[in-house]
Design an enzyme around this catalytic site. Structure first.
Site, short mmCIF file in Angstrom:
data_model
loop_
_atom_site.label_atom_id
_atom_site.label_comp_id
_atom_site.label_asym_id
_atom_site.label_seq_id
_atom_site.Cartn_x
_atom_site.Cartn_y
_atom_site.Cartn_z
CE LYS A 79 -21.67 80.79 68.59
NZ LYS A 79 -23.04 81.22 68.97
CB SER A 154 -25.18 77.99 68.26
OG SER A 154 -25.09 79.37 68.61
CB SER A 178 -26.52 80.56 71.22
OG SER A 178 -27.25 79.83 70.29
N1 GLN Z 1 -31.19 77.83 68.89
C1 GLN Z 1 -31.56 79.14 68.44
C2 GLN Z 1 -31.47 79.20 66.94
O1 GLN Z 1 -31.13 78.24 66.36
C3 GLN Z 1 -30.69 80.17 69.07
C4 GLN Z 1 -29.36 80.28 68.44
C5 GLN Z 1 -28.54 81.39 68.99
O2 GLN Z 1 -28.84 81.94 70.05
N2 GLN Z 1 -27.50 81.74 68.26
O3 GLN Z 1 -31.77 80.19 66.34
#
Ligand code: GLN
Length: 492
Positions: A79, A154, A178
């Protein structure tokens, strides 16, 4: 021989170690596949063609010299928030365009040492803030299962890379779901380890107290192989720790006698019926194998989303202050007024990131800190306590990963709160620092489109091994499996 892109990590490593397949051949096959599919799926933001070829020949040299490497020639994707020396790292943001990582994150370094090859860096919501990849400055990734559906976020790029057969395994980060959410939306195994199990050195922080590097794979074995190569305390990250279990033992242990708790607060109202039925099928299958199933309650879980977003935004507002155009990324010759220049650089952030910096700074400001951040932190302690109580009665908990199957592009972009709600089942785990794993469980068909389903297993702090024991039982009994999927929805 089976097509290289369908092979698992252990199969590739043993073939490469035995000299039946060269790491170079593996990399060539994957680069071809990426060239063929990435235009459609937008999984990779940067493909490391030259570097991957070079790394493959050094792995091949080592093998010729008789070295045995656990991940010999295994192609992985990383990532775009995790540093890979010499590769661009943008965090899906325009702010960091042109910035090249000067060193390897510890997790990347350990994978490389085990013989893994980094194929490239993958798409993400900007600074890992989002649940669909729609917040990426470089366009969303697409879900290979269905053209109109998000892959989850994400870490959506990493999920699509593995699901589409463009990597054998991939690293993501899970701050609030995510890894688990995109794993669920693309039909993969996706692990969020116990807080402190993996080093965060070299990871660009979004919300440090919540996040962990996690792994995507198409089998429990692959997940175990990649995860174990990265485990172990790191002097460069003081929050890391060693655990005493062995994954190998965890995989061979039976589930008989384990006590499984279905989290009632997560499995009732608002859950799509296909998700509920995947959950109950999973419980029944485990019951058949000697697991006792009961109801677990985490009474105050309903406040998790609010607490999570307060804490995450507060930490983000502080972490993102460093992106001022001076230290990282492109900064054309500075001319004129410093305030103007600073504003120009900061305006490169996308809307969601700006929203979070502003709300986080507000929540931390004098006079409000105790009211917001302080309360959220106290709630966090309460939640940890409630989970601990539940784990006195149950060895492992189970719940949906997402209340719904993958949603459509644009469906949740108008109202940020609806997007935040897709994390309702994943964030409690991060607040409590627990390990959790999405296991793919069957599919569901709507209007002629078949979509994957998943559920998450949650274990007590430091007992990641239990997740592997239960998941590998589900895999052995045939309920849980992950396959390569080509656009749109062709299972290969
Ligand atoms: N969707 C969550 C956020 O926007 C989790 C994101 C993540 O785990 N990086 O914070």
């Amino acid at each position: 021989m089976e097509a290289v892109f369908k092979m698992g990590a252990s199969r590739i490593a043993s073939a490469v170690n035995a000299g039946e397949l060269s790491a170079k051949e593996v990399v060539t096959a994957y680069l071809e596949r990426i060239a063929e599919l990435n235009g459609k799926l937008n999984a990779y933001l940067h493909v490391n063609s030259t570097g991957a070829r070079r790394a493959a020949s050094s792995v091949d040299d080592l093998v010729v010299r008789g070295e045995k490497l656990n991940l010999a020639g295994v192609p992985v994707a990383v990532k775009d928030v995790i540093s890979v020396r010499g590769l661009p790292i943008t965090c899906g943001s325009r702010v960091l365009r042109g910035y090249v990582a000067p060193y390897d994150a510890t997790v990347v370094n350990r994978l490389k040492r085990a013989g893994a090859i980094v194929l490239g860096t993958t798409n993400t919501d900007e600074f890992a803030m989002g649940s669909s990849t729609e917040n990426s400055a470089y366009g969303a990734s697409r879900n290979p299962w269905a053209e109109d559906r998000v892959p989850g976020g994400s870490s959506g790029g990493s999920a699509v890379a593995v699901s589409g057969g463009m990597a054998t395994a991939a690293l993501g980060t899970d701050t609030g779901g995510s890894v688990r959410l995109p794993a669920c939306f693309t039909g993969l195994f996706g692990l969020k380890p116990s807080y402190g199990a993996l080093s965060r050195y070299g990871l660009v922080s979004y919300a440090n107290s919540l996040e962990q590097v996690g792994v995507f794979a198409r089998s429990v074995d692959d997940l175990a192989l990649v995860y174990s190569a990265m485990l172990g305390a790191d002097p460069k990250d003081g929050t890391t720790t060693n655990f005493s279990w062995s994954i190998r033992d965890a995989l061979s242990r039976g589930v008989e006698g384990l006590r499984l708790g279905v989290v009632v607060e997560m499995s009732g109202e608002g859950i799509h019926e296909a998700v509920s039925s995947a959950l109950s099928t999973t419980c029944k299958e485990l019951e058949r194998n000697g697991v006792s199933v009961g109801e677990a309650s985490i009474k105050h879980m309903g406040y998790s989303l609010e607490a999570y977003y307060l804490i995450a935004m507060s930490e983000a507002s502080s972490n993102l202050a460093r992106f001022d155009g001076v230290r990282y990324g492109e900064h054309p010759a500075f001319e004129g007024d410093w305030n103007e220049e600073y504003s120009r650089v900061r305006s490169l952030f996308g809307l969601e990131v700006k929203r979070r910096i502003i709300l986080g700074a507000f929540a931390l400001s004098a006079g409000y800190q105790e009211m917001y951040y302080g309360r959220a932190s106290r709630f966090r302690t309460l939640l940890i306590h409630e989970f601990r109580e539940a784990f006195k009665q149950f060895d492992v908990l189970i719940a949906p990963t997402s209340p719904t199957p993958p949603f459509r592009f644009g469906e949740k972009t108008q109202d940020p709160l609806t997007m935040y709600l897709s994390d309702v089942d994943t964030v409690p785990v991060n607040l409590a620092g627990l390990p959790a794993l999405n296991v793919p469980v069957g599919t569901f068909t709507t209007d002629g489109t078949t979509l994957p389903l998943g559920v998450q297993l949650i274990a007590p702090y430091g007992r990641d091994d239990l997740l592997f024991t239960v998941a590998s039982q589900l895999e052995r009994s045939g309920l849980s499996s992950a396959r390569v999927v080509e656009p749109w929805g062709r299972i290969v």
